[in-house]
Design an enzyme around this catalytic site. Structure first.
Site, PDB file in Angstrom:
ATOM      1  N   CYS A   5       0.838  -1.202   0.000  1.00 42.96           N
ATOM      2  CA  CYS A   5       0.000   0.000   0.000  1.00 42.96           C
ATOM      3  C   CYS A   5       0.873   1.252   0.000  1.00 42.96           C
ATOM      4  O   CYS A   5       1.703   1.450   0.889  1.00 42.96           O
ATOM      5  CB  CYS A   5      -0.920  -0.018   1.224  1.00 42.96           C
ATOM      6  SG  CYS A   5      -1.799   1.542   1.470  1.00 42.96           S
ATOM      7  N   CYS A   8       0.614   3.331   3.233  1.00 42.67           N
ATOM      8  CA  CYS A   8       1.311   2.681   4.349  1.00 42.67           C
ATOM      9  C   CYS A   8       2.819   2.914   4.223  1.00 42.67           C
ATOM     10  O   CYS A   8       3.502   3.156   5.222  1.00 42.67           O
ATOM     11  CB  CYS A   8       0.989   1.190   4.404  1.00 42.67           C
ATOM     12  SG  CYS A   8      -0.653   0.831   5.086  1.00 42.67           S
ATOM     13  N   ASP A  31      -0.502  16.746  -1.352  1.00 33.46           N
ATOM     14  CA  ASP A  31      -0.766  15.892  -2.512  1.00 33.46           C
ATOM     15  C   ASP A  31       0.285  16.173  -3.587  1.00 33.46           C
ATOM     16  O   ASP A  31       0.621  17.325  -3.872  1.00 33.46           O
ATOM     17  CB  ASP A  31      -2.179  16.152  -3.056  1.00 33.46           C
ATOM     18  CG  ASP A  31      -2.642  15.056  -3.999  1.00 33.46           C
ATOM     19  OD1 ASP A  31      -3.593  14.337  -3.651  1.00 33.46           O
ATOM     20  OD2 ASP A  31      -2.042  14.908  -5.092  1.00 33.46           O
ATOM     21  N   HIS A  47      -4.237   0.981   8.455  1.00 39.40           N
ATOM     22  CA  HIS A  47      -4.731   0.754   7.093  1.00 39.40           C
ATOM     23  C   HIS A  47      -6.230   0.469   7.103  1.00 39.40           C
ATOM     24  O   HIS A  47      -6.671  -0.555   7.630  1.00 39.40           O
ATOM     25  CB  HIS A  47      -3.997  -0.397   6.390  1.00 39.40           C
ATOM     26  CG  HIS A  47      -4.484  -0.589   4.986  1.00 39.40           C
ATOM     27  ND1 HIS A  47      -3.914   0.048   3.910  1.00 39.40           N
ATOM     28  CD2 HIS A  47      -5.541  -1.297   4.495  1.00 39.40           C
ATOM     29  CE1 HIS A  47      -4.586  -0.268   2.811  1.00 39.40           C
ATOM     30  NE2 HIS A  47      -5.575  -1.084   3.139  1.00 39.40           N
ATOM     31  N   ASN A  87     -12.799   9.989  -2.152  1.00 40.46           N
ATOM     32  CA  ASN A  87     -13.272   9.145  -3.247  1.00 40.46           C
ATOM     33  C   ASN A  87     -13.309   7.701  -2.761  1.00 40.46           C
ATOM     34  O   ASN A  87     -12.369   7.231  -2.134  1.00 40.46           O
ATOM     35  CB  ASN A  87     -12.348   9.285  -4.457  1.00 40.46           C
ATOM     36  CG  ASN A  87     -12.328  10.701  -5.002  1.00 40.46           C
ATOM     37  OD1 ASN A  87     -13.364  11.349  -5.096  1.00 40.46           O
ATOM     38  ND2 ASN A  87     -11.145  11.200  -5.338  1.00 40.46           N
ATOM     39  N   GLY A  93     -13.428   7.307  -8.607  1.00 36.68           N
ATOM     40  CA  GLY A  93     -12.061   7.676  -8.959  1.00 36.68           C
ATOM     41  C   GLY A  93     -11.034   7.418  -7.879  1.00 36.68           C
ATOM     42  O   GLY A  93      -9.960   8.020  -7.884  1.00 36.68           O
ATOM     43  N   HIS A  98      -6.225   3.232   0.475  1.00 33.50           N
ATOM     44  CA  HIS A  98      -5.983   3.489   1.903  1.00 33.50           C
ATOM     45  C   HIS A  98      -6.789   4.758   2.176  1.00 33.50           C
ATOM     46  O   HIS A  98      -6.568   5.786   1.508  1.00 33.50           O
ATOM     47  CB  HIS A  98      -4.480   3.682   2.141  1.00 33.50           C
ATOM     48  CG  HIS A  98      -4.091   3.952   3.561  1.00 33.50           C
ATOM     49  ND1 HIS A  98      -3.128   3.211   4.234  1.00 33.50           N
ATOM     50  CD2 HIS A  98      -4.498   4.900   4.450  1.00 33.50           C
ATOM     51  CE1 HIS A  98      -2.980   3.681   5.461  1.00 33.50           C
ATOM     52  NE2 HIS A  98      -3.804   4.714   5.617  1.00 33.50           N
ATOM     53  N   HIS A 100      -8.356   8.124   2.682  1.00 33.86           N
ATOM     54  CA  HIS A 100      -7.745   9.452   2.715  1.00 33.86           C
ATOM     55  C   HIS A 100      -8.784  10.505   2.418  1.00 33.86           C
ATOM     56  O   HIS A 100      -9.721  10.283   1.650  1.00 33.86           O
ATOM     57  CB  HIS A 100      -6.578   9.557   1.722  1.00 33.86           C
ATOM     58  CG  HIS A 100      -6.917   9.153   0.314  1.00 33.86           C
ATOM     59  ND1 HIS A 100      -6.997   7.829  -0.079  1.00 33.86           N
ATOM     60  CD2 HIS A 100      -7.192   9.888  -0.792  1.00 33.86           C
ATOM     61  CE1 HIS A 100      -7.306   7.781  -1.374  1.00 33.86           C
ATOM     62  NE2 HIS A 100      -7.441   9.015  -1.825  1.00 33.86           N
ATOM     63  N   HIS A 102      -9.081  14.277   0.966  1.00 30.01           N
ATOM     64  CA  HIS A 102      -8.477  15.417   0.284  1.00 30.01           C
ATOM     65  C   HIS A 102      -9.013  16.681   0.963  1.00 30.01           C
ATOM     66  O   HIS A 102     -10.235  16.811   1.153  1.00 30.01           O
ATOM     67  CB  HIS A 102      -8.935  15.477  -1.176  1.00 30.01           C
ATOM     68  CG  HIS A 102      -8.546  14.289  -2.012  1.00 30.01           C
ATOM     69  ND1 HIS A 102      -7.482  14.319  -2.886  1.00 30.01           N
ATOM     70  CD2 HIS A 102      -9.093  13.061  -2.138  1.00 30.01           C
ATOM     71  CE1 HIS A 102      -7.386  13.150  -3.512  1.00 30.01           C
ATOM     72  NE2 HIS A 102      -8.357  12.364  -3.071  1.00 30.01           N
TER      73      HIS A 102
HETATM   74  P1  AMP Z   1      -7.598   9.244  -4.986  1.00 27.36           P
HETATM   75  O1  AMP Z   1      -7.427   9.310  -6.475  1.00 27.36           O
HETATM   76  O2  AMP Z   1      -8.827   9.932  -4.463  1.00 27.36           O
HETATM   77  O3  AMP Z   1      -7.454   7.828  -4.473  1.00 27.36           O
HETATM   78  O4  AMP Z   1      -6.410  10.106  -4.376  1.00 27.36           O
HETATM   79  C1  AMP Z   1      -5.099   9.659  -4.338  1.00 27.36           C
HETATM   80  C2  AMP Z   1      -4.239  10.885  -4.291  1.00 27.36           C
HETATM   81  O5  AMP Z   1      -2.925  10.512  -3.910  1.00 27.36           O
HETATM   82  C3  AMP Z   1      -4.115  11.625  -5.627  1.00 27.36           C
HETATM   83  O6  AMP Z   1      -4.612  12.961  -5.479  1.00 27.36           O
HETATM   84  C4  AMP Z   1      -2.619  11.609  -5.907  1.00 27.36           C
HETATM   85  O7  AMP Z   1      -2.140  12.795  -6.500  1.00 27.36           O
HETATM   86  C5  AMP Z   1      -2.031  11.398  -4.532  1.00 27.36           C
HETATM   87  N1  AMP Z   1      -0.716  10.774  -4.503  1.00 27.36           N
HETATM   88  C6  AMP Z   1      -0.321   9.657  -5.170  1.00 27.36           C
HETATM   89  N2  AMP Z   1       0.965   9.373  -4.890  1.00 27.36           N
HETATM   90  C7  AMP Z   1       1.382  10.322  -4.011  1.00 27.36           C
HETATM   91  C8  AMP Z   1       2.635  10.597  -3.355  1.00 27.36           C
HETATM   92  N3  AMP Z   1       3.712   9.808  -3.520  1.00 27.36           N
HETATM   93  N4  AMP Z   1       2.708  11.676  -2.529  1.00 27.36           N
HETATM   94  C9  AMP Z   1       1.636  12.477  -2.366  1.00 27.36           C
HETATM   95  N5  AMP Z   1       0.430  12.276  -2.955  1.00 27.36           N
HETATM   96  C10 AMP Z   1       0.319  11.216  -3.764  1.00 27.36           C
HETATM   97 ZN    ZN Z   2      -2.353   1.371   3.677  1.00 24.61          ZN
END
Ligand code: AMP
Ligand code: ZN
Length: 114
Positions: A5, A8, A31, A47, A87, A93, A98, A100, A102
């Site tokens: 993950c 994680c 982000d 997780h 999301n 989307g 994991h 989160h 936004h």
């Molecule tokens: P979602 O598409 O809602 O699952 O959001 C996942 C978010 O994680 C997206 O906005 C990505 O830009 C962000 N993301 C992916 N990899 C990383 C990373 N290494 N560091 C910071 N944000 C990330």
């Molecule tokens: Zn995780």
């Protein structure tokens, strides 16, 4: 921790990032692909796959996440408004499985969300 993950791994310090906040149960970071002038992700250290996996047993951390969001909204000067989005699942989307949230601020947001 789930070894495959991405978030994680972020919590474990295995991936470089801009940390915004950390305590015993919650982590927040910028982000990598910001969709607003301020765009942070707030995640539980435990997780949990998505909002669909929140239960009576693990929901306390979700309440705490919203306390952290309220605190960060003041510290990061989001007084003009901000949007919180989680999301959940393919059609919404979700790309990282994991939980989160936004937190985005610094521009006008339209409704309904796209
Ligand atoms: P979602 O598409 O809602 O699952 O959001 C996942 C978010 O994680 C997206 O906005 C990505 O830009 C962000 N993301 C992916 N990899 C990383 C990373 N290494 N560091 C910071 N944000 C990330
Ligand atoms: Zn995780």
């Amino acid at each position: 921790m789930m070894s495959d993950c991405l978030f994680c791994k972020i919590i474990a310090g295995e991936i470089p990032l801009k940390k915004v906040y950390e305590d015993e149960t919650v982590f927040a970071f910028a982000d990598i692909d910001p969709q607003a002038p301020t765009h942070i992700l707030v995640i539980p250290k435990e997780h949990i796959g998505s909002v669909a996996e929140v239960t009576e047993e693990n929901s306390a951390v979700v309440a705490h996440i919203f306390e952290v969001i309220a605190k960060l909204s003041k510290e990061l000067d989001m007084k003009d408004g901000f949007r919180v989005v989680s999301n959940c699942g393919e059609s919404a989307g979700q790309s990282v499985h994991h939980l989160h949230f936004h937190v985005m601020s610094g521009r006008e947001f339209t409704w309904p969300a796209g």
